[in-house]
Design a protein around this motif. Structure first.
Motif, mmCIF file in Angstrom:
data_model
loop_
_atom_site.group_PDB
_atom_site.id
_atom_site.type_symbol
_atom_site.label_atom_id
_atom_site.label_comp_id
_atom_site.label_asym_id
_atom_site.label_seq_id
_atom_site.Cartn_x
_atom_site.Cartn_y
_atom_site.Cartn_z
ATOM 1 N N PHE A 367 0.842 -1.201 0.000
ATOM 2 C CA PHE A 367 0.000 0.000 0.000
ATOM 3 C C PHE A 367 0.874 1.246 0.000
ATOM 4 C CE2 PHE A 367 -2.407 3.464 1.708
ATOM 5 C CZ PHE A 367 -3.677 3.304 1.166
ATOM 6 N N CYS A 368 1.911 1.246 0.839
ATOM 7 C CA CYS A 368 2.812 2.392 0.909
ATOM 8 C C CYS A 368 3.499 2.629 -0.429
ATOM 9 C CB CYS A 368 3.845 2.182 2.011
ATOM 10 S SG CYS A 368 4.998 3.550 2.210
ATOM 11 N N ALA A 369 3.897 1.554 -1.098
ATOM 12 C CA ALA A 369 4.545 1.677 -2.405
ATOM 13 C C ALA A 369 3.611 2.334 -3.419
ATOM 14 C CB ALA A 369 4.990 0.307 -2.902
ATOM 15 N N SER A 370 2.373 1.900 -3.423
ATOM 16 C CA SER A 370 1.389 2.456 -4.351
ATOM 17 C C SER A 370 1.147 3.927 -4.068
ATOM 18 C CB SER A 370 0.078 1.672 -4.251
ATOM 19 O OG SER A 370 -0.915 2.235 -5.080
ATOM 20 N N LEU A 371 0.969 4.262 -2.789
ATOM 21 C CA LEU A 371 0.724 5.651 -2.423
ATOM 22 C C LEU A 371 1.935 6.520 -2.705
ATOM 23 C CD1 LEU A 371 -0.980 7.849 -1.095
ATOM 24 C CD2 LEU A 371 -0.151 7.050 1.129
ATOM 25 N N LEU A 372 3.116 6.014 -2.399
ATOM 26 C CA LEU A 372 4.332 6.797 -2.596
ATOM 27 C C LEU A 372 4.540 7.138 -4.061
ATOM 28 C CD1 LEU A 372 6.840 8.115 -1.466
ATOM 29 C CD2 LEU A 372 7.987 5.893 -1.521
ATOM 30 N N ALA A 373 4.191 6.225 -4.942
ATOM 31 C CA ALA A 373 4.315 6.518 -6.371
ATOM 32 C C ALA A 373 3.463 7.721 -6.760
ATOM 33 C CB ALA A 373 3.886 5.292 -7.182
ATOM 34 N N ARG A 374 2.234 7.758 -6.269
ATOM 35 C CA ARG A 374 1.345 8.879 -6.572
ATOM 36 C C ARG A 374 1.833 10.165 -5.905
ATOM 37 N NH1 ARG A 374 -3.899 7.223 -7.689
ATOM 38 N NH2 ARG A 374 -4.311 9.451 -8.087
ATOM 39 N N LEU A 375 2.352 10.043 -4.689
ATOM 40 C CA LEU A 375 2.869 11.222 -3.997
ATOM 41 C C LEU A 375 4.072 11.802 -4.723
ATOM 42 C CD1 LEU A 375 2.669 10.039 -0.269
ATOM 43 C CD2 LEU A 375 1.230 11.764 -1.375
ATOM 44 N N GLN A 376 4.925 10.918 -5.257
ATOM 45 C CA GLN A 376 6.095 11.406 -5.987
ATOM 46 C C GLN A 376 5.674 12.149 -7.260
ATOM 47 O OE1 GLN A 376 8.592 11.251 -3.430
ATOM 48 N NE2 GLN A 376 9.651 11.365 -5.372
ATOM 49 N N GLU A 377 4.661 11.646 -7.930
ATOM 50 C CA GLU A 377 4.155 12.353 -9.103
ATOM 51 C C GLU A 377 3.634 13.737 -8.719
ATOM 52 O OE1 GLU A 377 1.261 9.963 -11.016
ATOM 53 O OE2 GLU A 377 2.675 8.372 -11.575
ATOM 54 N N MET A 378 2.942 13.796 -7.616
ATOM 55 C CA MET A 378 2.422 15.076 -7.154
ATOM 56 C C MET A 378 3.557 16.022 -6.775
ATOM 57 S SD MET A 378 -0.335 15.831 -4.126
ATOM 58 C CE MET A 378 -0.974 17.500 -3.911
ATOM 59 N N ARG A 379 4.594 15.466 -6.147
ATOM 60 C CA ARG A 379 5.742 16.288 -5.776
ATOM 61 C C ARG A 379 6.418 16.891 -7.005
ATOM 62 N NH1 ARG A 379 9.535 13.677 -1.024
ATOM 63 N NH2 ARG A 379 8.878 15.144 0.571
ATOM 64 N N VAL A 380 6.467 16.142 -8.061
ATOM 65 C CA VAL A 380 7.079 16.640 -9.288
ATOM 66 C C VAL A 380 6.268 17.784 -9.875
ATOM 67 C CG1 VAL A 380 7.556 16.027 -11.684
ATOM 68 C CG2 VAL A 380 8.323 14.541 -9.849
ATOM 69 N N GLU A 381 4.960 17.647 -9.860
ATOM 70 C CA GLU A 381 4.094 18.626 -10.491
ATOM 71 C C GLU A 381 3.880 19.877 -9.642
ATOM 72 O OE1 GLU A 381 0.578 16.458 -11.298
ATOM 73 O OE2 GLU A 381 1.463 15.283 -12.928
ATOM 74 N N THR A 382 3.895 19.734 -8.321
ATOM 75 C CA THR A 382 3.563 20.866 -7.451
ATOM 76 C C THR A 382 4.628 21.192 -6.417
ATOM 77 O OG1 THR A 382 2.459 19.508 -5.764
ATOM 78 C CG2 THR A 382 1.124 20.210 -7.647
ATOM 79 N N GLY A 383 5.622 20.305 -6.263
ATOM 80 C CA GLY A 383 6.604 20.510 -5.211
ATOM 81 C C GLY A 383 6.103 20.110 -3.838
ATOM 82 N N ARG A 384 4.949 19.472 -3.762
ATOM 83 C CA ARG A 384 4.338 19.095 -2.487
ATOM 84 C C ARG A 384 3.883 17.629 -2.569
ATOM 85 N NH1 ARG A 384 0.452 22.613 -3.994
ATOM 86 N NH2 ARG A 384 -1.070 21.113 -3.286
ATOM 87 N N PRO A 385 3.629 17.006 -1.402
ATOM 88 C CA PRO A 385 3.834 17.523 -0.043
ATOM 89 C C PRO A 385 5.319 17.737 0.257
ATOM 90 C CG PRO A 385 3.282 15.190 0.031
ATOM 91 C CD PRO A 385 3.095 15.622 -1.396
ATOM 92 N N HIS A 386 5.606 18.760 1.037
ATOM 93 C CA HIS A 386 7.003 19.113 1.282
ATOM 94 C C HIS A 386 7.716 18.073 2.128
ATOM 95 C CE1 HIS A 386 4.792 23.048 0.800
ATOM 96 N NE2 HIS A 386 5.666 23.098 -0.173
ATOM 97 N N TRP A 387 7.001 17.488 3.094
ATOM 98 C CA TRP A 387 7.592 16.474 3.962
ATOM 99 C C TRP A 387 6.761 15.203 3.901
ATOM 100 C CZ3 TRP A 387 11.746 16.550 7.582
ATOM 101 C CH2 TRP A 387 12.457 17.753 7.624
ATOM 102 N N LEU A 388 7.445 14.068 3.850
ATOM 103 C CA LEU A 388 6.818 12.758 4.006
ATOM 104 C C LEU A 388 7.326 12.158 5.309
ATOM 105 C CD1 LEU A 388 7.295 11.275 0.410
ATOM 106 C CD2 LEU A 388 5.284 12.462 1.323
ATOM 107 N N MET A 389 6.417 11.540 6.060
ATOM 108 C CA MET A 389 6.838 10.872 7.282
ATOM 109 C C MET A 389 6.348 9.438 7.263
ATOM 110 S SD MET A 389 6.247 11.766 11.313
ATOM 111 C CE MET A 389 5.149 10.421 11.772
ATOM 112 N N PHE A 390 7.241 8.501 7.536
ATOM 113 C CA PHE A 390 6.924 7.074 7.533
ATOM 114 C C PHE A 390 7.128 6.532 8.948
ATOM 115 C CE2 PHE A 390 8.875 8.221 3.435
ATOM 116 C CZ PHE A 390 7.805 7.976 2.579
ATOM 117 N N ASP A 391 6.040 6.379 9.696
ATOM 118 C CA ASP A 391 6.153 5.770 11.012
ATOM 119 C C ASP A 391 6.240 4.247 10.845
ATOM 120 O OD1 ASP A 391 6.356 5.795 13.743
ATOM 121 O OD2 ASP A 391 4.201 5.753 14.092
ATOM 122 N N GLU A 392 6.900 3.597 11.794
ATOM 123 C CA GLU A 392 7.102 2.142 11.702
ATOM 124 C C GLU A 392 7.678 1.785 10.322
ATOM 125 O OE1 GLU A 392 6.659 0.417 14.330
ATOM 126 O OE2 GLU A 392 5.295 1.590 15.564
ATOM 127 N N ALA A 393 8.781 2.450 9.979
ATOM 128 C CA ALA A 393 9.356 2.298 8.638
ATOM 129 C C ALA A 393 9.762 0.864 8.335
ATOM 130 C CB ALA A 393 10.565 3.228 8.483
#
Length: 611
Positions: A367-393
Motif C-alpha cells: 500500500f505504501c509503495a502504491s501511495l508513494l508513487a502517486r505522492l512522488q508524481e504530485m511532488r514533481v508537479e507541485t513541489g508538495r507535499p514538502h515532507w513525508l513521514m513514515f512511522d514504523e518504517a
C-alpha cells in the motif's frame, strides 16, 4: 508530469507493476513571482532576452506570476505579452487577472468616492483611480493623509519609488500573490519572489526565496536571500539561469531562515540551536520502544506545519490523529483511499495523515509503495507535499521486500522515517539517510544497528547516555557524522497525540498497568486510561493505596503514557496522600488530573465519575 526525480506508477489494484520514469532535474520551485517596473522591465518595457528567459522557464514546467502596482489597463498598454503569465496581480494586490480566460477579480472594495473628491478639492491633479486603489505621486501623500483623517477612513499608504498608493487595509503584493496561488493550487513555499522597491517587501517575505535585483533599494537587498549581479531584466535572466541549473540548490543560505528547529545542543553555553533543512533532509529517527520517538516526531511535525510546509504522514498504528488543520484518511474500520489522500493534498494549506490500521500488516508495504508513487508524481508537479513521514518504517520498507525498493525514488528529497529496528529497514531507504536521530536507552546499539544495515562507518557514541527529552543527532553531509546530544524543543501539542492511543487504545501487556495489591492477590490489567480509571474506582482501598504509596501511578503516567505534566501532578498527590487512609480522596484527585487532560474535546469517551 513535469521535471522531477525518479517516478513510478504502481497500480492500486496491482502495486507490483512498476513503471519508472527518469527526469534530469528535481523541481522544488515551481513558480517565480516578479515585480514589473525596474525588475522585469526597464523603462516600462521587457527586453527580448528577458522574454526568452521566461519562455525557458515555461519549458521546464514552471510558472511566472506578475505582481505589479500598475493598473491593469495601463499594464496592457506597455506589455503585450501578458499571456506569458499564469496570473497577473495588479494594483498592488487589488486585482487578480487570468490571462488565459481574461477573467478579472477584485480583491478589495472600490475606491471611496468621497476620498477621491477630497483629493481633487486639495488640488491633486496627478491622481489615478483604479478598480481598487488610488494612486498619486510624492509629495501628495500629505494630502492623502489629510483626506483620510478628515473622512475617518481605514486606508493605508504604500510607496513605490516616487509613486504613492492608497489602498484598503491589509492589501499588499503578498495578499494578491496569496490569492493567485490559491487559484493555481500552489504553496508560497514553492515560490521565488523578486523585486526592487518598497512595496516589494511583503512580496519577498511571502515567498520561500527572496531575490532582489542589483538596482533594488538597499533595504530590500538587506532582506533578500540572494541579490543578482544584473540589474532589471538582466537580474531576472540571471535568476532563471540558477533555477534551471540546479533549482537554486547552489545558492548559499537558501532555506536557512525557515530551517526547522529540532532543539538545542545539550551542555553548550551560549545556546546553540540545531535545525533541520526544510528541503533535502532525509532523517531516520530510531530508538528503543518508549524512548520518545513519537514525542520528537510530533514536535517536528508541529513546527513543520507552523513554518507553512505541507506534510503527509503514513501512520500504520493510528498514532498521529491530534493535529489542528490536518485531515485523517482511514481508521480502524475503513481503508484509506489514495485518491482521497491526494484530494486533501491538492490544497496547499492542508496536510494529511494516512491511517493504515485497517490495512493488513503484510499488505502495508505494498500500500505504501502504491501511495508513494502517486505522492512522488504530485511532488514533481507541485513541489508538495514538502515532507513525508513514515512511522514504523520497518513495516513500510522492510529489508526483505522488493516492492519497498521499487517504490523508492532516486531521492526522497525531504522525509522522516521512524523505526525501532534500523536493521529491519530496507537498505535502499537507509542509503538515502543524511541525518540520524537516536533516542531512548542504549543509543550506541541503535547507532551500530543503523551503521551495519546502511553499510556505513558507525559514529562514535560510546560515552553517550540520553536523558528524557534528549536525542543523539548526527548529520552525515555537513559534520562528517560527528554525534551531538540535543535537547529536543517540546511541541505545544505534545500530549494530544497520545490521547486516542493511551485513552482508548490497546497497550501491549508489558506496557499496561496492573492493579495487584500488597500481596499480589489481584492481577487486573488496565491497557488504557479508560480502564485505569474504571478499575481504579472499583478496587479496594488497600490495593489503591498500595500502588499510590509506591509511586506506581506517576511512574506509569511518565514512562508509558509519556505525559510529564500528568506525572508531576500525580506525584504531588502521591506525596501528599501517602498516609491518608481515605482512598476516595486520592482516587478523586487522580481522576480529576487525568480528566483535565484527556476529556472533551480531545477524548469524550472517558468514563464520568459516579461521584
Amino acid at each position: 508530469m513535469q521535471n522531477g526525480s525518479l517516478l513510478l506508477s504502481i497500480s492500486h489494484e496491482c502495486p507490483a507493476e512498476v513503471r519508472k520514469t527518469w527526469k534530469e532535474v528535481d523541481m522544488r520551485f515551481i513558480a517565480v513571482a516578479t515585480d514589473y517596473d525596474n525588475t522585469l522591465a526597464e523603462g516600462g518595457r521587457v527586453a527580448r532576452e528577458t522574454w526568452d528567459a521566461i519562455e525557458r522557464l515555461h519549458a521546464s514546467g514552471r510558472h511566472v506570476i506578475l505582481v505589479t502596482g500598475r493598473h491593469l489597463d495601463d499594464l496592457r498598454r506597455v506589455c503585450d505579452r501578458l499571456d506569458q503569465f499564469s496570473r497577473v496581480v495588479a494594483e498592488n494586490g487589488g486585482v487578480l487577472f487570468d490571462p488565459a480566460t481574461e477573467e478579472q477579480r477584485l480583491l478589495g472594495p472600490p475606491p471611496v468616492p468621497a476620498f477621491v473628491d477630497a483629493m481633487r478639492r486639495r488640488g491633486v491633479n496627478h491622481l489615478g483611480v483604479g478598480a481598487v486603489i488610488v494612486d498619486t505621486v510624492k509629495p501628495h501623500e500629505v494630502e492623502a493623509l489629510e483626506a483620510i483623517r478628515e473622512l475617518g477612513l481605514d486606508l493605508h499608504i504604500v510607496f513605490n519609488g516616487d509613486a504613492v498608493m492608497i489602498l484598503p487595509p491589509g492589501m499588499t503584493k503578498a495578499s494578491g500573490l496569496a490569492a493567485a496561488l490559491d487559484e493555481l493550487g500552489f504553496s508560497p513555499r514553492n515560490v521565488v519572489a523578486i523585486g526592487d522597491a518598497e512595496n516589494d517587501h511583503p512580496l519577498l517575505e511571502y515567498g520561500e526565496v527572496a531575490v532582489a535585483v542589483a538596482n533594488a533599494l538597499p533595504a530590500l537587498k538587506a532582506k533578500a536571500d540572494f541579490v543578482t549581479l544584473g540589474e532589471h531584466g538582466r537580474g531576472v535572466i540571471e535568476l532563471v539561469g540558477h533555477i534551471l541549473a540546479d533549482d537554486l540548490a547552489g545558492l548559499p543560505r537558501l532555506g536557512a531562515k525557515r530551517a526547522i528547529l529540532l532543539g538545542r545542543e545539550a551542555g553548550r553555553e551560549p545556546e546553540v540551536e540545531v535545525r533541520l533543512a526544510p528541503y533535502g533532509t532525509v532523517c531516520l529517527l530510531a530508538g528503543t520502544s518508549g524512548g520518545g520517538k513519537s514525542t520528537v516526531a510530533t514536535s517536528l511535525l508541529e513546527r513543520i506545519a507552523e513554518a507553512g510546509y505541507q506534510f503527509c504522514v503514513i501512520d500504520p498504528e493510528g498514532d498521529y490523529g491530534s493535529f489542528d488543520n490536518v485531515q485523517v484518511r482511514g481508521d480502524a474500520d475503513h481503508l484509506p483511499s489514495t485518491d482521497e489522500v491526494l484530494q486533501v493534498l491538492r490544497r496547499p494549506d492542508q496536510s494529511v495523515i494516512v491511517n493504515l490500521m485497517r490495512v493488513a500488516l503484510d499488505e502495508r508495504a505494498r500500500f505504501c509503495a502504491s501511495l508513494l508513487a502517486r505522492l512522488q508524481e504530485m511532488r514533481v508537479e507541485t513541489g508538495r507535499p514538502h515532507w513525508l513521514m513514515f512511522d514504523e518504517a520497518h513495516h513500510l520498507f522492510p529489508a526483505s521486500a522488493d516492492v519497498a525498493d521499487l517504490a523508492l525514488p532516486r531521492r526522497l528529497e525531504t522525509a522522516l522515517a521512524i523505526t525501532v529496528h534500523p536493521h529491519h529497514v530496507s537498505p535502499a531507504l537507509l542509503s538515502q539517510v543524511d541525518t540520524l536521530l537516536v533516542v531512548g536507552a542504549a543509543p550506541q546499539e541503535t547507532v551500530q544497528s543503523f551503521a551495519q544495515a546502511a553499510g556505513r562507518p558507525a559514529p562514535d557514541a560510546h560515552d553517550v547516555s540520553l536523558r528524557g527529552g534528549e536525542a543523539l543527532f548526527c548529520r552525515f553531509d555537513s559534520d562528517a557524522g560527528t554525534p551531538r546530544v540535543v535537547t529536543i524543543e517540546p511541541g505545544h501539542l505534545e500530549h494530544r497525540r497520545h490521547v486516542r492511543r493511551y485513552a482508548e487504545g490497546l497497550l501491549i501487556p508489558e506496557r499496561s498497568f496492573y492493579f495487584r495489591g500488597p500481596e499480589n492477590r489481584l492481577n487486573l490489567r488496565a491497557h488504557n486510561l479508560v480502564l485505569f480509571l474504571e478499575i481504579g474506582d472499583g478496587v479496594d482501598a488497600e490495593t489503591w493505596l498500595f500502588h499510590l504509596r509506591r509511586g506506581d501511578y506517576s511512574r506509569w503516567f511518565e514512562d508509558v503514557i509519556g505525559d510529564r505534566g500528568l506525572a508531576d501532578e500525580t506525584r504531588a498527590i502521591e506525596s501528599n496522600c501517602a498516609d491518608d487512609t481515605d482512598a476516595g480522596t486520592a482516587r478523586a484527585k487522580v481522576r480529576a488530573a487525568v480528566e483535565r487532560r484527556y476529556t472533551q474535546p480531545d477524548n469524550p469517551c472517558l468514563p464520568v465519575s459516579a461521584a
